[in-house]
Design a protein around this motif. Structure first.
Motif, PDB file in Angstrom:
ATOM      1  N   PRO A  73       0.792  -1.160  -0.025  1.00  0.00           N
ATOM      2  CA  PRO A  73       0.162  -0.062   0.048  1.00  0.00           C
ATOM      3  C   PRO A  73       1.019   1.246   0.010  1.00  0.00           C
ATOM      4  O   PRO A  73       0.300   2.262  -0.261  1.00  0.00           O
ATOM      5  CB  PRO A  73      -0.754  -0.006   1.207  1.00  0.00           C
ATOM      6  CG  PRO A  73      -0.845  -1.556   1.564  1.00  0.00           C
ATOM      7  CD  PRO A  73       0.520  -2.042   1.317  1.00  0.00           C
ATOM      8  N   ALA A  74       2.035   1.072   0.554  1.00  0.00           N
ATOM      9  CA  ALA A  74       2.793   2.476   0.618  1.00  0.00           C
ATOM     10  C   ALA A  74       3.302   3.057  -0.907  1.00  0.00           C
ATOM     11  O   ALA A  74       3.554   4.046  -1.158  1.00  0.00           O
ATOM     12  CB  ALA A  74       4.226   2.069   1.290  1.00  0.00           C
ATOM     13  N   ALA A  75       3.105   2.045  -2.019  1.00  0.00           N
ATOM     14  CA  ALA A  75       3.367   2.470  -3.299  1.00  0.00           C
ATOM     15  C   ALA A  75       2.169   3.700  -3.746  1.00  0.00           C
ATOM     16  O   ALA A  75       2.489   4.224  -4.878  1.00  0.00           O
ATOM     17  CB  ALA A  75       3.263   1.083  -4.084  1.00  0.00           C
ATOM     18  N   VAL A  76       1.052   3.879  -3.056  1.00  0.00           N
ATOM     19  CA  VAL A  76       0.142   4.606  -3.369  1.00  0.00           C
ATOM     20  C   VAL A  76       0.442   5.931  -2.408  1.00  0.00           C
ATOM     21  O   VAL A  76       0.573   5.777  -1.521  1.00  0.00           O
ATOM     22  CB  VAL A  76      -1.376   3.958  -3.133  1.00  0.00           C
ATOM     23  CG1 VAL A  76      -2.351   4.930  -3.363  1.00  0.00           C
ATOM     24  CG2 VAL A  76      -1.360   2.756  -3.826  1.00  0.00           C
ATOM     25  N   ASP A  77       0.061   7.125  -2.857  1.00  0.00           N
ATOM     26  CA  ASP A  77       0.267   8.155  -2.220  1.00  0.00           C
ATOM     27  C   ASP A  77      -0.916   8.402  -1.297  1.00  0.00           C
ATOM     28  O   ASP A  77      -2.099   8.846  -1.802  1.00  0.00           O
ATOM     29  CB  ASP A  77       0.302   9.358  -3.178  1.00  0.00           C
ATOM     30  CG  ASP A  77       0.228  10.863  -2.537  1.00  0.00           C
ATOM     31  OD1 ASP A  77       0.844  10.794  -1.323  1.00  0.00           O
ATOM     32  OD2 ASP A  77       0.194  11.734  -3.109  1.00  0.00           O
ATOM     33  N   LEU A  78      -0.665   7.804  -0.062  1.00  0.00           N
ATOM     34  CA  LEU A  78      -1.709   7.909   0.984  1.00  0.00           C
ATOM     35  C   LEU A  78      -1.635   8.875   1.916  1.00  0.00           C
ATOM     36  O   LEU A  78      -0.407   9.481   2.226  1.00  0.00           O
ATOM     37  CB  LEU A  78      -1.693   6.530   1.472  1.00  0.00           C
ATOM     38  CG  LEU A  78      -1.980   5.133   0.970  1.00  0.00           C
ATOM     39  CD1 LEU A  78      -1.833   4.133   1.662  1.00  0.00           C
ATOM     40  CD2 LEU A  78      -3.352   5.061   0.261  1.00  0.00           C
ATOM     41  N   PRO A  79      -2.928   9.367   2.477  1.00  0.00           N
ATOM     42  CA  PRO A  79      -2.841  10.601   3.199  1.00  0.00           C
ATOM     43  C   PRO A  79      -2.111  10.104   4.718  1.00  0.00           C
ATOM     44  O   PRO A  79      -2.132   8.860   5.114  1.00  0.00           O
ATOM     45  CB  PRO A  79      -4.392  11.003   3.619  1.00  0.00           C
ATOM     46  CG  PRO A  79      -4.931   9.916   3.162  1.00  0.00           C
ATOM     47  CD  PRO A  79      -4.297   9.228   2.209  1.00  0.00           C
TER      48      PRO A  79
END
Length: 334
Positions: free
Chosen positions: A177-183
């Motif tokens: 999931p860290a590959a996605v720009d998460l808040p």
């Protein structure tokens, strides 16, 4: 909940220690989506696909098609059917358990497809023993299984009176999931306490119990109603549709439960590495599957003949009978 199809798609055994639990697999899901075919508007005949060379646009005969893997852009390594067949995993008709893990430790993203296992032959007692042992310990059995020439990571876990088999995805199939720009945290994103409390209040007001039957596929219902109305009006076109039924694989034998449980525990106590199945050393020192199956055969003289059968026979019986080849440009589904 979807109705279980009574036809078994695989038969074999769950193997742990010296114990085999003979089981059959039944799909736990069913496809309820509307199935449509491409038809010739003039004749109503089914329309299929042709294999076409992309450089010339010309149709290619099935016998001239080979498989290849792209190693560089536009560069392929071709593989023969024999080479691919040699790389296929060998079916042992066994769900080989390698350890028992906490059910909650397996992330939801790993779960791929569920199956219901059911006891076969005289396996009800050992099936019930495994199910309730897992329930009491809060554990699930993690192992591997080969179904239709494909090896899967699998989890066996109790669900009510059933032992469910979940096919899992391999670790390298899961994206981080860290590959996605998460808040970041709510505070990091400027959310204040008043907004958080309002959000919590909304969640609590809409809180409910799990009732999946309340939700329906409205598109499917509308489409089925439309099709039925047209059928009643006589707007039906006749076209031949032939489909073969898959074959059912062979079953597994039943062994003496009490004796094998006792010997499994003795073997675990005698081998320090066997005390933990979660370490690499323990996995390396476990006896191979062939040895464990031989010990099962030793439990009863009736299994001696089965143990002497060639492995090739068991491998052949595990394969699902392939469907008949599709007729070119006319029988494949759209």
């Amino acid at each position: 909940m979807a109705t279980v199809t009574p036809r078994a798609i695989w038969k074999g055994a769950i193997s742990f220690g010296l114990v085999h639990v003979p089981v059959a697999l039944y799909s736990a899901i069913q496809d309820t989506r509307p199935k449509m075919r491409m038809l010739d508007q003039a004749t109503g005949a089914p329309v299929g696909y042709q294999k076409v060379a992309k450089d010339t646009g010309q149709a290619v005969d099935k016998g001239d098609v080979v498989k290849g893997m792209e190693v560089d852009p536009g560069q392929f390594v071709t593989l023969t059917r024999e080479e691919i067949r040699e790389a296929l995993p060998r079916s042992t008709q066994t769900i080989e358990i390698e350890g028992f893990v906490k059910r909650e430790d397996v992330p939801a993203t790993y779960f791929n497809k569920p199956y219901i296992t059911g006891p076969v032959q005289r396996g009800r007692k050992v099936y019930a023993l495994l199910r309730e042992a897992l329930q009491r310990t809060g554990r699930a059995a993690l192992g591997r299984v080969v179904i239709a020439n494909k090896q899967h990571l699998a989890l066996v876990a109790p669900a009510g009176n059933a032992l469910m088999l979940y096919l899992l995805r391999w670790a390298d199939e899961i994206r981080d999931p860290a590959a996605v720009d998460l808040p970041g945290t709510a505070a990091d994103e400027g959310v204040n306490e008043r907004e958080l409390k309002m959000g919590e209040q909304l969640v609590l007001e809409l809180s409910d119990d799990w009732h999946p039957e309340r939700f329906r596929d409205e598109f499917r219902e509308k489409l089925e109603a439309l099709v039925e109305a047209k059928r009643q009006a006589g707007d039906v076109r006749k076209a031949p549709m032939v489909e073969d039924e898959p074959a059912i694989a062979s079953s597994a034998d039943v062994i003496d439960l009490t004796e094998l449980l006792r010997r499994s525990l003795q073997g675990a106590a005698a081998t320090p590495a066997a005390a933990s199945t979660t370490t690499a050393k323990a996995r390396a020192t476990r006896r191979p599957a062939a040895t464990r199956r031989a010990a099962n055969d030793e439990a009863t003289s009736q299994r001696a003949a089965a143990a002497a059968e060639p492995v090739a026979k068991k491998t052949a019986s595990a394969k699902v009978k392939p469907r008949a080849p599709a007729k070119k440009a006319s029988s494949r589904s759209g």
